[in-house]
Design an enzyme around this catalytic site. Structure first.
Site, PDB file in Angstrom:
ATOM      1  N   ASN A   7       3.000   1.663  -3.170  1.00 20.84           N
ATOM      2  CA  ASN A   7       1.710   1.683  -2.468  1.00 20.84           C
ATOM      3  C   ASN A   7       1.991   1.485  -0.971  1.00 20.84           C
ATOM      4  OD1 ASN A   7      -0.844   1.304  -1.448  1.00 20.84           O
ATOM      5  ND2 ASN A   7      -1.188  -0.672  -2.448  1.00 20.84           N
ATOM      6  N   LYS A   9      -0.025   1.780   1.431  1.00 20.57           N
ATOM      7  CA  LYS A   9      -1.194   1.306   2.188  1.00 20.57           C
ATOM      8  C   LYS A   9      -1.381   2.191   3.424  1.00 20.57           C
ATOM      9  CE  LYS A   9      -0.476  -3.139   0.104  1.00 20.57           C
ATOM     10  NZ  LYS A   9      -0.665  -4.578   0.127  1.00 20.57           N
ATOM     11  N   HIS A  92      -8.047  -2.142  -5.820  1.00 20.22           N
ATOM     12  CA  HIS A  92      -7.041  -2.970  -5.152  1.00 20.22           C
ATOM     13  C   HIS A  92      -7.751  -4.128  -4.446  1.00 20.22           C
ATOM     14  CE1 HIS A  92      -4.013  -4.299  -2.314  1.00 20.22           C
ATOM     15  NE2 HIS A  92      -3.118  -3.743  -3.109  1.00 20.22           N
ATOM     16  N   GLU A  94      -7.441  -5.409  -1.645  1.00 22.72           N
ATOM     17  CA  GLU A  94      -7.854  -5.131  -0.251  1.00 22.72           C
ATOM     18  C   GLU A  94      -9.163  -4.344  -0.226  1.00 22.72           C
ATOM     19  OE1 GLU A  94      -4.077  -3.513   1.024  1.00 22.72           O
ATOM     20  OE2 GLU A  94      -3.223  -5.511   0.744  1.00 22.72           O
ATOM     21  N   GLU A 161      -2.372  -8.125 -10.050  1.00 22.40           N
ATOM     22  CA  GLU A 161      -1.934  -8.447  -8.694  1.00 22.40           C
ATOM     23  C   GLU A 161      -2.634  -9.717  -8.206  1.00 22.40           C
ATOM     24  OE1 GLU A 161      -0.115  -4.904  -6.538  1.00 22.40           O
ATOM     25  OE2 GLU A 161      -2.231  -4.927  -6.056  1.00 22.40           O
ATOM     26  N   GLY A 167       1.573  -9.438  -0.267  1.00 25.86           N
ATOM     27  CA  GLY A 167       1.982  -9.468   1.137  1.00 25.86           C
ATOM     28  C   GLY A 167       2.367 -10.842   1.644  1.00 25.86           C
ATOM     29  N   SER A 200       4.414  -9.007  -3.760  1.00 31.08           N
ATOM     30  CA  SER A 200       5.706  -9.447  -3.214  1.00 31.08           C
ATOM     31  C   SER A 200       6.897  -9.166  -4.134  1.00 31.08           C
ATOM     32  CB  SER A 200       5.658 -10.937  -2.840  1.00 31.08           C
ATOM     33  OG  SER A 200       4.702 -11.141  -1.804  1.00 31.08           O
TER      34      SER A 200
END
Ligand code: PGA
Length: 239
Positions: A7, A9, A92, A94, A161, A167, A200
């Site tokens: 991914n 992003k 996701h 985000e 996730e 991140g 991560s």
């Protein structure tokens, strides 16, 4: 077959994507790996990141909840298929936290993906506060409930996730991943699905997570921007 999804992003221009594809191809060799690889670049780099040899397939990072029409700035599921996508990431964290996407909208996105025969990579996971409060289980049940109307026979990928791992440089423990992935499989007991872990993942922790995390692969953000790291993670099961 295990599945490894890169991914990207909102990173990478087309020249970088072309160089990445060349390097990833070189790293995995002509025969490819004995796993399934998927690259999810920004839409502008879909063509540049594609592999002519089809050793990896393409995913989009988002899809419109609408099918077609006057929706300025949106990209439909059929357009993603037309542009060469096989998968689409939906829900996701985000998108959920920064763009306010919640259950009802995500259910519509899932429906649009199904109409176009895109395979959803549906993301779930608790925040740090929910984790500390011991609410992981109820968060997972709520988020999985969004799949209520998803056709049970259709291929499905669910990515666990935990938001506090994305991140941050701190991955979940294999034990946490195993508990969550087991719970997800229970919640979707009647279905054929692959469960990924994301948050991560890097070449150093991939082996343990894959061996003890009861997952069928990874959704990888930061580390996947380096083709050498993505290839190394995807080789984790062979050591
Ligand atoms: P990360 O991102 O690997 O950079 O933690 C994972 C993701 O957001 O899918």
């Amino acid at each position: 077959m295990n599945l490894f999804v890169a991914n990207w992003k909102m990173n990478m221009l087309r020249a970088g994507a072309r160089a990445y594809a060349q390097e990833l191809g070189r790293r995995i060799g002509d025969r490819g790996l004995d796993v399934e690889l998927v690259v999810a670049p920004p839409l502008t780099a879909l063509d540049a990141a594609r592999d002519a040899g089809e050793r990896w397939s393409m995913a989009a990072q988002n899809v419109s909840s609408e099918a077609e029409g006057a929706f300025t700035g949106e990209v439909s599921a059929r357009q993603l298929v037309d542009a060469g996508c096989r998968y689409v990431i939906i829900g996701h964290s985000e998108r959920r936290t920064l763009f306010g996407e919640a259950g009802p909208m995500l259910a519509r996105k899932l429906a649009r993906a199904r109409e176009a025969e895109l395979v959803p990579i549906y993301c779930v996971g608790e925040t740090a506060d929910e984790h500390t409060a011991g609410a992981t289980d109820s968060v997972l049940s709520d988020q999985i409930a969004t799949l209520r109307d998803d056709p049970p026979g259709a291929p499905l990928v669910v990515a666990y996730e935990p938001v506090w791992c994305i991140g941050t440089g701190t991955a979940a423990t294999p034990r946490d991943a195993a508990v969550a992935s087991t719970r997800i499989r229970e919640l979707l007991a009647s279905r054929q699905l692959r469960v990924l872990y994301g948050g991560s993942v890097n070449p150093a922790n991939a082996g343990d997570l894959l061996r003890d995390g009861k997952v069928d692969g990874f959704l990888i953000g930061g580390a996947s921007l380096d083709p050498a790291a993505f290839a190394a993670i995807s080789r984790a099961e062979t050591g």
